[in-house]
Enzyme design. Structure first.
Site, PDB file in Angstrom:
ATOM      1  N   ASP A 196       0.889  -1.172  -0.021  1.00 28.23           N
ATOM      2  CA  ASP A 196       0.249  -0.111  -0.169  1.00 28.23           C
ATOM      3  C   ASP A 196       0.986   1.238  -0.073  1.00 28.23           C
ATOM      4  O   ASP A 196       0.347   2.307  -0.418  1.00 28.23           O
ATOM      5  CB  ASP A 196      -0.960  -0.123   1.341  1.00 28.23           C
ATOM      6  CG  ASP A 196      -2.226  -0.634   1.021  1.00 28.23           C
ATOM      7  OD1 ASP A 196      -2.349  -1.102  -0.043  1.00 28.23           O
ATOM      8  OD2 ASP A 196      -3.044  -0.803   1.829  1.00 28.23           O
TER       9      ASP A 196
ATOM     10  N   HIS B  79      -9.557  -2.358 -51.272  1.00 23.91           N
ATOM     11  CA  HIS B  79      -8.465  -2.895 -50.531  1.00 23.91           C
ATOM     12  C   HIS B  79      -7.708  -3.780 -51.796  1.00 23.91           C
ATOM     13  O   HIS B  79      -6.509  -3.672 -51.760  1.00 23.91           O
ATOM     14  CB  HIS B  79      -9.135  -3.919 -49.681  1.00 23.91           C
ATOM     15  CG  HIS B  79      -9.591  -3.120 -48.420  1.00 23.91           C
ATOM     16  ND1 HIS B  79     -10.590  -2.042 -48.293  1.00 23.91           N
ATOM     17  CD2 HIS B  79      -8.871  -2.969 -47.021  1.00 23.91           C
ATOM     18  CE1 HIS B  79     -10.554  -1.881 -47.081  1.00 23.91           C
ATOM     19  NE2 HIS B  79      -9.633  -2.226 -46.456  1.00 23.91           N
TER      20      HIS B  79
END
Length: 857
Positions: A785, A844
């Site tokens: 912590d 494409h």
């Protein structure tokens, strides 16, 4: 009567708090809201007065539990419109000698404190003043009760002064520094009991005072007599002490054990009868071993006593005993009886169903150590508040006939102040698969109401910017700001720390930086997927990040470290930190210091949804950010989710969040004190913290040793009231093997996992779901912590199944690139053109085809 003037900033007066609390009324000075709450919690008194210079300050005082707020008479006319809905008995004025008692000055108030330089005798000779005061005091308050004039003579006073002013109908303000509970005062001090009794009267030749003794529910226990000496001794000792006409000073229960703890002492409207409010112990008040001299308890107090007896000595097969031992049955009965009461129509039926509901509700209270007195204290506290909620039902209950909803956690009871602090207990061998699945769940959060509250806040900040932020900070944090942002460089005087704190932060910073710096992805990944086709991946910092650092019940420089350091390591060019301001509008210096160390560019003086909105949308002084990270309450989480889903602001967040949680696996060789300490370190975060203990093959005695440590350690902690709420909602689960514990833990997916087992390191390879793992007896969660180096902003609520905790990569994004040579395009081109054709994306295909055609000419 006399009113003590108590300076809460003067530590030398601390020893008088309890004694003054017994008489209830005192004028406080130099008191913060937190000081007032602490004093009320300590003494149980809700009769205090405190000064205020504006309406906003007064609201804070009333909501904190202050009975009367005292405004300067000079400003009161400006506040009259704002105070029009406040009951008169909650308002008082302060004035100087030249104040008159005309309606133009006093308006509709309940008391006035007048400061005078004159001596007592000179005051009593001012006939015009006394006549005006008496005339004003004759007009009773609309709610009942008299108006009061309190005289502050500035200088030390005496018992004779108190008596003389009382004869004139005036109260006396006495500095607490002049008071003592010692029976033989010295140096012009006054005994509190004697000062209190200076206003009492008696027509008895022996000088004794009739005294009604009642319990905390105001039920009469018996009638006794008091003397000035006995009252003073009772206040000094905090016990029921009276005056026996035959035996002298009478310490109630000294021989029988039926003692009394003093709660409050006062007298009636004429000052000729006393009332002692006490907590009765032992068999009862009466020498016949009944609780009262008027027979046994009946009604609610009788039911409470029966339930308390059943809890300790329940007869075999008792239904009440079954309710105490089966929380789900008790919950079901409360819900069932509540529904039947809602459906009842005629008077008798409503009374019948209400009695049933009260029985089951009181059973739950007694089971949790909550008394009727505790409930009444909470009612009194709520009655003192001025700010009110809208009072609308939650969506779950607002429809006329709601469909069955998923089970939710039971409502959080008011904090208890006594009773054993203990987790629920289960054994894996004795619970069903359904119960196992239920234990894996967190409380279901209905976010509808929270979202409905957060949405207009977000909209307000988006539309009005800084002005909305300033207005909302005033509304929610009770802080008036001129600007909502502090911009770097930050003033050195605002981050002054003591050397020890600074050294601790610097040490934590070094460790956290070292670990997070090692995580940084600095090398470009380069892969040649086929000859002439090279793919790469490289990291770039997220440019602008917002870090939310909560305020609430704790100061969190650690969270600033955990969020700021990885952002700094990642190279974020703009770091914005949002944190709620202190009451004076400043930033906690520890947070300011860390913000400086991590290179923050701005600090936003706001909390809650408004802070998230400011960073998400940007304001005149708050830069708009690209990502928001950091923990917070449900409102902060809801705001982060709303911002992420709003495509107009284009912001991402670190992760969803719920209440903090820990799961501890402990075997027979664990240290019970260490295990309990780790459980409590998480339980103190908040009332909704989730705490789970997996006890691997522990005997009854071994598990009891941990439970005893939980209670004993908790009782020594300042945040015990929070722990009293979180621990009873948590549980221990006994399992036979470490494999069972590991399986349950992985299914639970805790935020923090602590391993109090032999060879703990060997188990880590089997952990698949956890935010952070703490390995072995010497790796408490507190290290992660604060300062070991790992991050403490972790996924909760089971999200560790799919989210990581905050780390350096939280603040970067990865970009890919590809580079093809003509030969590479030629070799790969046919595959790409085929796939594009299959998908019907001819443009494409054509982008490849025209290049391949040139290559192949």
């Amino acid at each position: 009567m006399f009113i003590p003037s108590l300076d809460l900033s003067d530590s030398s007066q601390n020893s008088l708090h309890t004694a003054i609390g017994y008489i209830g009324t005192a004028l406080l000075s130099n008191a913060t809201v937190e000081d007032i709450k602490a004093l009320i919690h300590q003494t149980g008194s809700t009769g205090y007065w405190a000064p205020a210079n504006n309406f906003e300050e007064a609201i804070q005082l009333w909501d904190a539990g202050i009975y009367k707020v005292v405004f300067p008479a000079s400003i009161y006319s400006d506040l009259k419109d704002e105070l029009k809905d406040i009951p008169e008995d909650r308002i008082a004025l302060s004035a100087s000698t030249d104040a008159s008692f005309s309606p133009d000055v006093l308006f509709d108030t309940s008391a006035v404190v007048i400061t005078m330089d004159t001596a007592c005798q000179q005051l009593l000779e001012q006939k015009a003043f006394l006549d005006s005061a008496r005339e004003w005091m004759k007009t009773l308050l609309p709610q009942g009760g008299s108006r009061r004039v309190v005289i502050d003579l500035k200088h030390n006073t005496s018992l004779d002064t108190i008596r003389s002013l009382q004869k004139a109908g005036l109260d006396t303000l006495v500095k607490a520094s002049q008071l003592t509970s010692t029976l033989e005062p010295t140096n012009n001090q006054i005994n509190i009991g004697e000062a209190f009794m200076a206003n009492a009267t008696t027509d008895r030749s022996d000088g004794l005072f009739a005294t009604l003794v009642v319990d905390e529910l105001n039920n009469a226990l018996g009638l006794v007599y008091s003397s000035v000496h006995s009252v003073s001794e009772s206040i000094r000792t905090g016990q029921g002490v009276f005056q026996s006409r035959a035996r002298g000073l009478w310490y109630k229960g000294a021989t029988s054990g039926a003692t009394q703890t003093l709660k409050h002492v006062d007298y009636d409207c004429d000052g000729d009868a006393l009332r002692f409010i006490v907590e009765q112990h032992g068999a009862g008040f009466c020498h016949l071993n009944t609780r009262t001299c008027f027979g046994s308890d009946t009604g609610l107090t009788g039911l409470q006593k029966t339930l308390q007896d059943r809890k300790v000595n329940a007869p075999q097969g008792s239904y009440t005993s079954r309710l105490f031992n089966d929380p789900q049955l008790l919950r079901s009965k409360i819900m069932e009886e509540a529904e039947e009461l809602c459906d009842a129509t005629d008077k008798d039926e409503i009374a019948w169903e209400a009695a049933d509901l009260i029985y089951f509700a009181l059973t739950k209270c007694v089971g949790a150590g909550v008394t009727l007195a505790d409930i009444e204290k909470n009612l009194d506290k709520k009655a003192r508040k001025i700010t009110r909620r809208a009072g609308n039902a939650k969506p779950k209950w607002s429809a006329p006939a709601p469909a069955p909803a998923p089970a939710q956690a039971a409502p959080v009871p008011p904090p208890k102040t006594d009773g054993r602090i203990q987790m629920e207990k289960y054994s894996l061998d004795s619970i069903s698969k359904e119960k196992q699945a239920e234990l894996l769940l967190r409380p279901i959060i209905d976010s509808t109401e929270i979202t409905n509250r957060v949405t207009p806040i977000m909209k307000d900040v988006r539309e009005r910017g800084d002005k909305a932020l300033i207005d909302l900070t005033k509304k929610f944090d009770r802080v008036e700001l001129t600007t909502p942002t502090v911009k770097a460089p930050f003033p050195p005087e605002l981050m002054q720390l003591d050397p020890k704190t600074k050294a601790a932060i610097d040490q934590a910073y070094a460790n956290i930086y070292k670990f997070h710096d090692a995580q940084m992805d600095r090398e470009t990944l380069v892969v040649e997927t086929m000859p002439g086709v090279v793919c790469s991946r490289f990291a770039r910092p997220i440019e602008r990040v917002g870090l939310y650092v909560p305020g609430g019940t704790a100061v969190l420089p650690s969270t600033t470290l955990m969020l700021g350091i990885p952002a700094k390591v990642a190279g974020c060019s703009e770091i914005v930190i949002a944190t709620p301001p202190r009451p004076d509008g400043s930033v906690v210096p520890e947070v300011m210091y860390v913000a400086h160390k991590v290179g923050a560019t701005h600090i936003v003086l706001a909390g809650g949804a408004q802070a998230v909105a400011a960073m998400a949308y940007g304001t005149e002084t708050v830069p708009k950010v690209d990502k928001i990270c950091g923990p917070g309450n449900q409102y902060v989480t809801a705001a982060k989710m709303l911002a992420q889903n709003d495509t107009s602001c284009l912001v991402s967040i670190d992760m969803p969040a719920g209440p903090s949680e820990v799961l501890v696996i402990a075997d027979k060789n664990c240290n019970p004190a260490y295990v309990a300490a780790d459980l409590l370190s998480q339980a103190e975060h908040g009332a909704d913290s989730q705490v789970v203990l997996l006890a691997v093959d522990l005997s009854d005695d071994e598990l009891t040793a941990i439970e005893n440590q939980v209670h004993d350690q908790a009782m020594q902690l300042p945040r015990v009231d929070i722990i009293r709420q979180s621990i009873p909602k948590s549980y221990s689960l006994r399992v036979k093997t470490l494999e069972q514990a590991t399986e349950f833990s992985n299914n639970y997916a805790p935020e923090h996992l602590i391993l109090h087992i032999d060879n703990a390191r060997d188990l880590v390879q089997h952990i698949t779901n956890a935010g952070s793992v703490f390995v072995g007896a010497y790796s408490p969660e507190s290290m992660g912590d604060y300062a070991s180096g790992t991050n403490h902003t972790l996924p909760t609520y089971g999200y560790s199944r799919m989210y990581s905790g905050v780390n350096t990569l939280t603040f970067v994004k990865h970009i890919t690139s590809q580079e093809l040579t003509a030969d590479g395009l030629d070799k790969l081109g046919d595959s790409v053109m085929q796939l594009a054709a299959i998908e019907g994306l001819d443009a494409h295909r054509n982008a490849v085809a025209i290049r391949v055609a040139d290559i192949r000419k």
